[in-house]
Enzyme design. Structure first.
Site, PDB file in Angstrom:
ATOM      1  N   GLU A   1      38.348 -43.061  10.438  1.00  0.00           N
ATOM      2  CA  GLU A   1      36.765 -43.395  10.186  1.00  0.00           C
ATOM      3  C   GLU A   1      36.122 -43.404  11.418  1.00  0.00           C
ATOM      4  O   GLU A   1      34.984 -43.011  11.391  1.00  0.00           O
ATOM      5  CB  GLU A   1      37.005 -44.886   9.900  1.00  0.00           C
ATOM      6  CG  GLU A   1      37.728 -45.038   8.454  1.00  0.00           C
ATOM      7  CD  GLU A   1      37.762 -46.659   8.175  1.00  0.00           C
ATOM      8  OE1 GLU A   1      38.145 -46.856   6.977  1.00  0.00           O
ATOM      9  OE2 GLU A   1      37.503 -47.502   8.916  1.00  0.00           O
TER      10      GLU A   1
ATOM     11  N   HIS B   1      32.072 -53.904   7.823  1.00  0.00           N
ATOM     12  CA  HIS B   1      33.387 -53.086   7.319  1.00  0.00           C
ATOM     13  C   HIS B   1      34.172 -53.200   8.305  1.00  0.00           C
ATOM     14  O   HIS B   1      33.896 -53.445   9.655  1.00  0.00           O
ATOM     15  CB  HIS B   1      32.909 -51.674   7.447  1.00  0.00           C
ATOM     16  CG  HIS B   1      34.081 -50.778   7.282  1.00  0.00           C
ATOM     17  ND1 HIS B   1      34.831 -50.568   5.937  1.00  0.00           N
ATOM     18  CD2 HIS B   1      34.586 -50.206   8.028  1.00  0.00           C
ATOM     19  CE1 HIS B   1      36.054 -49.864   6.307  1.00  0.00           C
ATOM     20  NE2 HIS B   1      35.715 -49.416   7.550  1.00  0.00           N
TER      21      HIS B   1
ATOM     22  N   TYR C   1      33.526 -43.559   2.014  1.00  0.00           N
ATOM     23  CA  TYR C   1      34.316 -44.486   0.868  1.00  0.00           C
ATOM     24  C   TYR C   1      34.927 -43.583  -0.418  1.00  0.00           C
ATOM     25  O   TYR C   1      35.115 -44.089  -1.372  1.00  0.00           O
ATOM     26  CB  TYR C   1      33.336 -45.471   0.428  1.00  0.00           C
ATOM     27  CG  TYR C   1      33.135 -46.523   1.109  1.00  0.00           C
ATOM     28  CD1 TYR C   1      34.009 -47.615   1.420  1.00  0.00           C
ATOM     29  CD2 TYR C   1      31.882 -46.765   1.717  1.00  0.00           C
ATOM     30  CE1 TYR C   1      33.740 -48.691   2.051  1.00  0.00           C
ATOM     31  CE2 TYR C   1      31.577 -47.810   2.554  1.00  0.00           C
ATOM     32  CZ  TYR C   1      32.633 -48.917   2.644  1.00  0.00           C
ATOM     33  OH  TYR C   1      32.284 -50.065   3.562  1.00  0.00           O
TER      34      TYR C   1
ATOM     35  N   ASN D   1      28.317 -57.453   1.897  1.00  0.00           N
ATOM     36  CA  ASN D   1      28.995 -58.472   2.502  1.00  0.00           C
ATOM     37  C   ASN D   1      29.173 -58.026   4.146  1.00  0.00           C
ATOM     38  O   ASN D   1      30.172 -58.309   4.876  1.00  0.00           O
ATOM     39  CB  ASN D   1      30.501 -58.555   2.153  1.00  0.00           C
ATOM     40  CG  ASN D   1      31.356 -57.025   2.273  1.00  0.00           C
ATOM     41  OD1 ASN D   1      30.659 -56.016   2.629  1.00  0.00           O
ATOM     42  ND2 ASN D   1      32.298 -56.930   1.682  1.00  0.00           N
TER      43      ASN D   1
ATOM     44  N   LYS E   1      26.760 -53.468   8.220  1.00  0.00           N
ATOM     45  CA  LYS E   1      26.113 -52.768   7.164  1.00  0.00           C
ATOM     46  C   LYS E   1      24.414 -53.186   6.740  1.00  0.00           C
ATOM     47  O   LYS E   1      23.911 -53.964   7.523  1.00  0.00           O
ATOM     48  CB  LYS E   1      26.869 -53.329   5.740  1.00  0.00           C
ATOM     49  CG  LYS E   1      28.377 -53.051   5.836  1.00  0.00           C
ATOM     50  CD  LYS E   1      28.897 -53.353   4.617  1.00  0.00           C
ATOM     51  CE  LYS E   1      30.156 -53.099   4.463  1.00  0.00           C
ATOM     52  NZ  LYS E   1      31.135 -53.287   3.021  1.00  0.00           N
TER      53      LYS E   1
HETATM   54  P1  IDP Z   1      37.009 -54.313   2.520  1.00  0.00           P
HETATM   55  O1  IDP Z   1      35.399 -54.126   2.861  1.00  0.00           O
HETATM   56  O2  IDP Z   1      37.231 -55.765   2.685  1.00  0.00           O
HETATM   57  O3  IDP Z   1      38.099 -53.475   3.042  1.00  0.00           O
HETATM   58  P2  IDP Z   1      37.498 -52.781   0.144  1.00  0.00           P
HETATM   59  O4  IDP Z   1      38.158 -53.222  -1.148  1.00  0.00           O
HETATM   60  O5  IDP Z   1      37.932 -51.783   0.905  1.00  0.00           O
HETATM   61  O6  IDP Z   1      36.935 -54.156   1.062  1.00  0.00           O
HETATM   62  O7  IDP Z   1      35.936 -52.258  -0.405  1.00  0.00           O
HETATM   63  C1  IDP Z   1      35.016 -51.639   0.248  1.00  0.00           C
HETATM   64  C2  IDP Z   1      33.670 -52.103  -0.178  1.00  0.00           C
HETATM   65  O8  IDP Z   1      32.960 -52.057  -1.385  1.00  0.00           O
HETATM   66  C3  IDP Z   1      33.738 -53.789   0.050  1.00  0.00           C
HETATM   67  O9  IDP Z   1      33.314 -54.132   1.385  1.00  0.00           O
HETATM   68  C4  IDP Z   1      32.336 -54.154  -0.680  1.00  0.00           C
HETATM   69  O10 IDP Z   1      31.061 -53.782   0.057  1.00  0.00           O
HETATM   70  C5  IDP Z   1      32.518 -52.885  -1.899  1.00  0.00           C
HETATM   71  N1  IDP Z   1      33.197 -53.802  -2.860  1.00  0.00           N
HETATM   72  C6  IDP Z   1      34.602 -53.967  -3.102  1.00  0.00           C
HETATM   73  N2  IDP Z   1      34.958 -54.561  -4.291  1.00  0.00           N
HETATM   74  C7  IDP Z   1      33.900 -54.809  -4.803  1.00  0.00           C
HETATM   75  C8  IDP Z   1      33.500 -55.404  -5.996  1.00  0.00           C
HETATM   76  O11 IDP Z   1      34.209 -55.876  -6.782  1.00  0.00           O
HETATM   77  N3  IDP Z   1      32.095 -55.422  -6.359  1.00  0.00           N
HETATM   78  C9  IDP Z   1      31.228 -55.001  -5.639  1.00  0.00           C
HETATM   79  N4  IDP Z   1      31.542 -54.306  -4.493  1.00  0.00           N
HETATM   80  C10 IDP Z   1      32.805 -54.467  -4.069  1.00  0.00           C
HETATM   81 MG    MG Z   2      38.632 -51.330   2.922  1.00  0.00          MG
END
Ligand code: IDP
Ligand code: MG
Length: 140
Positions: free
Chosen positions: A126, A115, A49, A112, A9
């Protein structure tokens, strides 16, 4: 062999961590089958997304993912999807296990670093979002 999609990212690229993260991925036994540098727009980030469109963090996520360069990477390994999720750690770095990518490098749940696909079926969808096919048909 199973494929999964990683995306380094914009925070990963800004922090100059491309090499360090790819080293972790390679050391964990994943083979790189395709890799690009791309700049997403709010529209193409939102398309990727789509499943999260109604979530409260969607707007922030789309702005973040379109804020700089991303590096999508096609990875191959036995049990690639699950093993890659283990390698990257929990979505929130505060909850991620020691020695995971997110624990080491991520600042927050939103920013974070990386992905990883959540199922083998979603991985193929994807991968198709970023790779036309030639990279996959003729791996070096
Ligand atoms: P993942 O990346 O671990 O699969 P997902 O639930 O699919 O997590 O969410 C996609 C992305 O959305 C996350 O990697 C993060 O960047 C963002 N995200 C998910 N939940 C939150 C949140 O509660 N606050 C802010 N950003 C979030
Ligand atoms: Mg995810």
């Amino acid at each position: 062999m199973e494929k999964t999609l990683a995306i380094l990212k914009p925070d990963c690229v800004r922090k100059n961590l491309i090499g360090d993260v790819i080293k972790m991925i390679s050391d964990a036994g994943f083979v790189i089958r395709g890799m690009r540098m791309v700049r997403l727009t709010p529209d193409t980030a939102g398309g990727f997304y789509e499943v999260h469109r109604d979530r409260p963090f969607f707007n922030d996520l789309v702005m973040f993912m379109s804020s700089g360069t991303c590096v999508p990477i096609v990875l191959e390994k036995e049990n690639a999807v699950a093993d890659f999720r283990t390698l990257i750690g929990a979505t929130d770095p505060r909850e991620a296990a020691e020695n995971t990518v997110r624990k080491r490098y991520a600042d927050s749940k939103g920013e974070n670093i990386i992905h990883g696909s959540d199922s083998a079926e979603n991985a193929l969808t994807e991968i198709a979002y970023f790779f036309a096919g030639r990279d996959l048909i003729n791996p070096v």
